[in-house]
Scaffold this active site. Sequence first.
Site, PDB file in Angstrom:
ATOM      1  N   ASP A 205       0.869  -1.194   0.093  1.00 40.13           N
ATOM      2  CA  ASP A 205      -0.017   0.035   0.115  1.00 40.13           C
ATOM      3  C   ASP A 205       0.861   1.201  -0.026  1.00 40.13           C
ATOM      4  O   ASP A 205       0.647   2.171  -0.780  1.00 40.13           O
ATOM      5  CB  ASP A 205      -1.268  -0.210   1.301  1.00 40.13           C
ATOM      6  CG  ASP A 205      -1.636  -1.398   1.269  1.00 40.13           C
ATOM      7  OD1 ASP A 205      -2.458  -1.431   0.361  1.00 40.13           O
ATOM      8  OD2 ASP A 205      -1.676  -1.954   2.230  1.00 40.13           O
TER       9      ASP A 205
ATOM     10  N   HIS B 189      -4.662  -3.646   6.248  1.00 39.39           N
ATOM     11  CA  HIS B 189      -4.518  -3.805   4.959  1.00 39.39           C
ATOM     12  C   HIS B 189      -5.833  -3.929   4.423  1.00 39.39           C
ATOM     13  O   HIS B 189      -6.460  -5.218   3.994  1.00 39.39           O
ATOM     14  CB  HIS B 189      -3.697  -4.676   4.921  1.00 39.39           C
ATOM     15  CG  HIS B 189      -3.392  -5.146   3.225  1.00 39.39           C
ATOM     16  ND1 HIS B 189      -3.056  -4.427   2.265  1.00 39.39           N
ATOM     17  CD2 HIS B 189      -3.586  -6.484   2.586  1.00 39.39           C
ATOM     18  CE1 HIS B 189      -2.881  -4.622   1.094  1.00 39.39           C
ATOM     19  NE2 HIS B 189      -3.390  -6.143   1.231  1.00 39.39           N
TER      20      HIS B 189
END
Length: 335
Positions: A159, A187
């Site tokens: 990410d 996440h």
Amino acid sequence: MAEPLRVLVTGAAGQIAYSLLYSIGKGDVFGPKQSLVLILLDIPPMMGVLDGVLMELQDCSLPLVSSIVATADPKVAFTGVDFAILVGAMPRREGMERADLLKANVKIFESQGQAINSYAKKTVKVLVVGNPANTNCLVCMKNAPSIPKENFTCMTRLDQNRAQAQIANRLSVSCDAVQNVIIWGNHSSTQFPDAAHASVDINGKKENVVAAVKNDDWLNGEFIKTVQVRGASVIKARKLSSAMSAAKAICDHMKDWWFGTPEGSWVSMGVYNNGSYYGIPADLIYSLPVTIGKGGEWSVVPGLTITDFAREKMDLTAKELVDERDTANQFVQPQ
């Protein structure tokens, strides 16, 4: 050549591992002078495929790899490991409720935590990649009480890399010109990519990203959403998950954990929160900005200013993690 490190990758017959194992074996993670024993673990039905992966690794003739072990036996896989990269997990299938996904993964990561507790080195460092990564990591950690909680992390580096790339593209600079983007929380699609504290090097001059972008609407809207749903976007386009970029992020995460972070920079990792970081509820694996010392000890970056906008985003993803943890706890087998 240094004494070999024993590095375990689970889900080793899968597509992420297929991109990952070669990079580890050729020195991208632990450096060009560190010899390795690669241990490949998967479930019994995948052993035929795993044999093929083993043959390919042998055929790569990697000088750093002193030996390779391919197995479906957790005792063989986890015994004496220095690093455990837990890629394998039950994927979410069409029609599967979130509780069903958590129930399946609790069983997997309970058993892997117990194997770590029983067989791994007490200094082992564990990276959980398989989703839902934060909660899987928490379950694994709680089933390995003899290992320090700080030795369990989950991956939000993918990410972070995605966020850096979006900013770099926006500003027409290389990705390495962007530093200190933060991924807060889970996440998942609730994660909060935060550019408020990030910097960018433009023609040799370091600037705050917010000042350089000059578009708060983009930073607080499209930028965040793009990073949050990037995995789904890749699946929609590719019809497969983001294996290449995930493997690269695993390498980035592990390399920084091994060598430490450069002075003045930090990285995002899902780490155990004891309740003392930025008002986040205790007993969660929550992605935070950390610096890492040469011995692998991580420290949360202190004193960052949290705006009301950021607070709302950070609390939202924390709530999702609390809900996941509480759901997962319903399926935990009593010890």
